[in-house]
Design a protein around this motif. Structure first.
Motif, PDB file in Angstrom:
ATOM      1  N   SER A 128     -20.962  16.954 -20.643  1.00 14.41           N
ATOM      2  CA  SER A 128     -20.817  17.991 -21.654  1.00 14.41           C
ATOM      3  C   SER A 128     -19.456  17.783 -22.322  1.00 14.41           C
ATOM      4  O   SER A 128     -18.678  16.916 -21.915  1.00 14.41           O
ATOM      5  N   HIS A 129     -19.197  18.564 -23.326  1.00 11.10           N
ATOM      6  CA  HIS A 129     -17.919  18.453 -24.009  1.00 11.10           C
ATOM      7  C   HIS A 129     -16.757  18.582 -23.019  1.00 11.10           C
ATOM      8  O   HIS A 129     -15.764  17.864 -23.104  1.00 11.10           O
ATOM      9  N   LYS A 144     -16.603  15.440 -20.327  1.00 12.80           N
ATOM     10  CA  LYS A 144     -16.652  14.092 -20.869  1.00 12.80           C
ATOM     11  C   LYS A 144     -15.697  13.138 -20.136  1.00 12.80           C
ATOM     12  O   LYS A 144     -16.084  12.048 -19.712  1.00 12.80           O
ATOM     13  N   GLN A 200     -22.835   8.420 -27.131  1.00 14.86           N
ATOM     14  CA  GLN A 200     -21.513   8.990 -26.848  1.00 14.86           C
ATOM     15  C   GLN A 200     -20.445   7.995 -27.271  1.00 14.86           C
ATOM     16  O   GLN A 200     -20.663   6.792 -27.221  1.00 14.86           O
TER      17      GLN A 200
END
Lengths: 289, 289, 289, 289
Positions: free
Chosen positions: D150-151, D154, D179
């Protein structure tokens, strides 16, 4: 692309049975004679016992004496390595005769590339069995030799062409020339006559390939540039390409489309020949592009 | 691409001798039955006295009754215009059997496109004369029928295949299947068997095309997808493509490269067949792409 | 391809918001006026509420009166269906002006295709801001108008060009013309000016695409033919193609190779324009090939 | 292609500022150590003062001791010629990690080529930020590492990936991995991470290239395989190719067609990397095919 004063560029083409050390040996000879390798290409049919091909572009700062010495060096090397070699001066433009009949598309492509300096050749003459293209060819300052030809005069006409060519040209391009050359003629220019066949050989060997392509319903049409041998349409292939077509193309449309692929394929093949990028090996070509 | 509720999509294929007014007549019948034309393709071999081909995609908001009426309308029209027509429901996936031997590349390409929903088919079975690809096929949930085959049992094996296929499939893909089908088998699936030939037909008809391409020194290798007829490698060509090769390719390298062009050419041809984009006319195809 | 006496061929181009029955309606009008459809192409951006495009080639045996009646019929139809339509007489050659600067490759390609009757146009004039190509153009009997142009005289020069063109040409080809046309000029020829950009747009928009392609290390170079709009290099794309290149190509080599793809792409686009195969829709083209 | 017992094959890659005699010097060292040159490729950016690149395939009959001596010989030579060199054992398969997200087409192409022995690599693991492709990957006996991302996580996720990779892989392929890798990650694998971008770079850099290609009305769509650097989509291009499209393609159709060109371009680039045919030079690649 690389221009300097007082420097000569050369191309060395070598064919040799595989033998260890050949690259080392040849590059040593070049180094010894102050030849600086600019481009190097190589191919082996089989590293164990095959044939070895090599193309080297190099420059040398000196003049004729140095070149002669280099040639002697290579000569000497050829006693150890049973190699055939050719040394070509890049500065010396090849002389190209063009044979045509009535269709002008391949002819004009070659002339345009010559005029725009893409094709560094001289064109001492265009020879044709028809008078049709005389004006356009002469408008470019190129001599046009019309040699009429009938079934009876074929031999005589070819003889006349041979006389015209004698000592004046290095190679010949059949730019949609619709006559078959005799074995005697071909023997005088081994691997020096380039023909464009209007199909993707070996499909549609022989006459009327576009009509036959139409009847077979192919989805691609092609063209093949090859060296001329005594076996019609069987000589070493230099280049091939295709264009996509569909059910809307009539036989006539295929022919028109075919012109475009013919001229680009022929011009490409000629340019490789001119730059000595092709080595013929049996019925095949090695093209170092 | 256009998805709505309660709407059915159809494809109408028409072949008819040229006769003025055919487009008008067919489109009027469609309009009359509330069919909305989404895509329209047409081809004429000759506007004077040739054959006329038409492919129409349309949607209809109503159900089965309306469709039946449309069919009656077309039936009636066929009394004025001597046309052959087929109506296909776009929603109904075709059932495709795949025949393979040992090579898996064409098979896997078809399976991958099926799994990724690019190829909207059902695959009721894969039939093979070898057991090699059983596991991989079954891992996708597709039944694999191994029918061993020798020179003596060929007829019997084909008979067994026919029984398995009976009523279960709409068309057959020979995905590098190395056996020749009998006329009787082919007759059961006219223009419904697609084969991939590993050369640019008509070059290298028959066996070992890559070895022969290598020996001939071609600069391109090709593949051809065609419908199977009783004349080996002579059926209507659906699609062809080529890959560029050079002197460094061995016969084995040509074969490897050939796989890639084979699988893309076959998959393209199959996808056109599935979408009813092909009309066969004599020994040719009209492909409305 | 189909030539008969006393018969006229026409092309009808239609753009219309989607509305059921349009094909039926238009084909009925054609039938009513004894027009026989030879080729029919269609495209819909969206069958629900998109735009509908149609191109019909047809022949009519009668003369001017019949044509006028057909036009009236279409005019009337346009009251029911809000369609824009254009009717073109296939027999009437379009008049093409060519703008050039110094490079001759695109110019010569167009002239060659015109001379070989592949491109059925008239060429009333070639206009150039340089005198270089005067002789070659005039040798084909085509008037060459040299209009010198500096930063100060740009407006005046363009004005002069407009006067020369006035009433004499149907469309304009910028065959590597290195000047930007003013909005006023462009407005006079909407979707009637074709330019060749020497890159695969939108890559390398603007100046020096080959140098930038070289610096970026691309493996393909392209060319793009497009209609000219006020947004530089942003007009509707007609055709694109590419050539494969490799690390051996210098920026100069890319430029040389680029010429070949430029001239074939431009000539193709021009031929489609000449045959009315292109419909412009916003910033895109529908090309019925 | 050439298989013998007790023989080792090697690839030597050399980058060196231009200096006369380099080919001679290197080939002498090889000869001295009984290394037999099988294939030789060379490139010079400029024969006067540019960079010189060389790739040599050779075989040696002896074992480890001989190899060590050869390495010492090359080491010594590097004192005279300021060359960088790498020696690779052809027998030793490279270890390739594949990063994927949800799309499987590039992944499956690589797996198929690996399974069919076209791609002589080991695949120690597939890493993904999604679980979707776990089953299919594991069915081939390849470990699948799902690292959710997820953000917020990362950085942590990338750290975990680095640990998994540590010492286990030689290079990484981003097979449609959606990504962006951090500079720290990229620095660990310089010129060892290959990405596939779904456009003809530099056109449509960044996100949603197919939608933008659709909006721009391009006639070709492309794909680009490149090494990953910190500049997004700006790394050295390895390979590019295109597919022809037309006005009938929706944005979704472009995406589907794009998959096919993506997977062939990526697989080609990976195969060249695996065979050590690529030398990176600044932001460009020299590819000896």
């Amino acid at each position: 692309m690389h221009k300097k004063g007082n420097i000569n560029y050369f191309k060395l083409l070598v064919t040799c049975p595989e033998k260890p050390g050949i690259i080392s040996a040849v590059s040593n000879v070049l180094l010894e004679h102050q030849a600086n390798i600019v481009q190097f290409d190589q191919h082996t049919t089989n590293p164990k016992d095959g044939l070895f091909f090599m193309r080297i572009e190099f420059d040398m700062e000196e003049g004729d004496a140095a070149l002669e010495q280099l040639e002697q060096g290579l000569q000497q090397l050829a006693q150890t390595y049973p190699m055939e070699w050719q040394l070509k001066n890049k500065a010396k433009a090849k002389r190209m005769a063009i044979f045509v009949s009535k269709a002008d598309h391949c002819l004009m492509e070659l002339i345009w590339r010559w005029k725009s300096k893409e094709l560094p050749v001289e064109i001492p003459m265009v020879i044709s069995n028809h008078p049709d293209l005389k004006d356009i060819v002469e408008s470019y300052g190129i001599p046009y030799c019309h040699i009429p030809l009938s079934h009876e005069t074929k031999e005589e006409a070819e003889h006349k062409a041979m006389e015209l060519l004698e000592g004046k040209v290095d190679f010949i391009v059949l730019a949609r020339y619709m006559q078959i050359l005799s074995p005697g003629f071909i023997a005088k220019y081994p691997n020096q006559i380039i023909n464009i066949h209007h199909s993707f050989l070996p499909a549609f060997v022989g006459a009327n390939p576009y009509v036959r392509a139409f009847n077979r319903g192919v989805k691609l049409i092609g063209a093949t540039a090859h060296y001329v041998t005594n076996e019609l349409d069987e000589g070493p292939i230099i280049e091939q390409d295709i264009l996509r077509v569909n059910h809307r193309y009539t036989a006539e449309d295929l022919k028109i489309a075919g012109r475009h692929v013919e001229r680009s394929v022929l011009a490409e093949a000629v340019s490789w020949h001119v730059e000595d990028k092709i080595i013929v090996h049996g019925n095949k070509t090695i093209v170092f592009t």
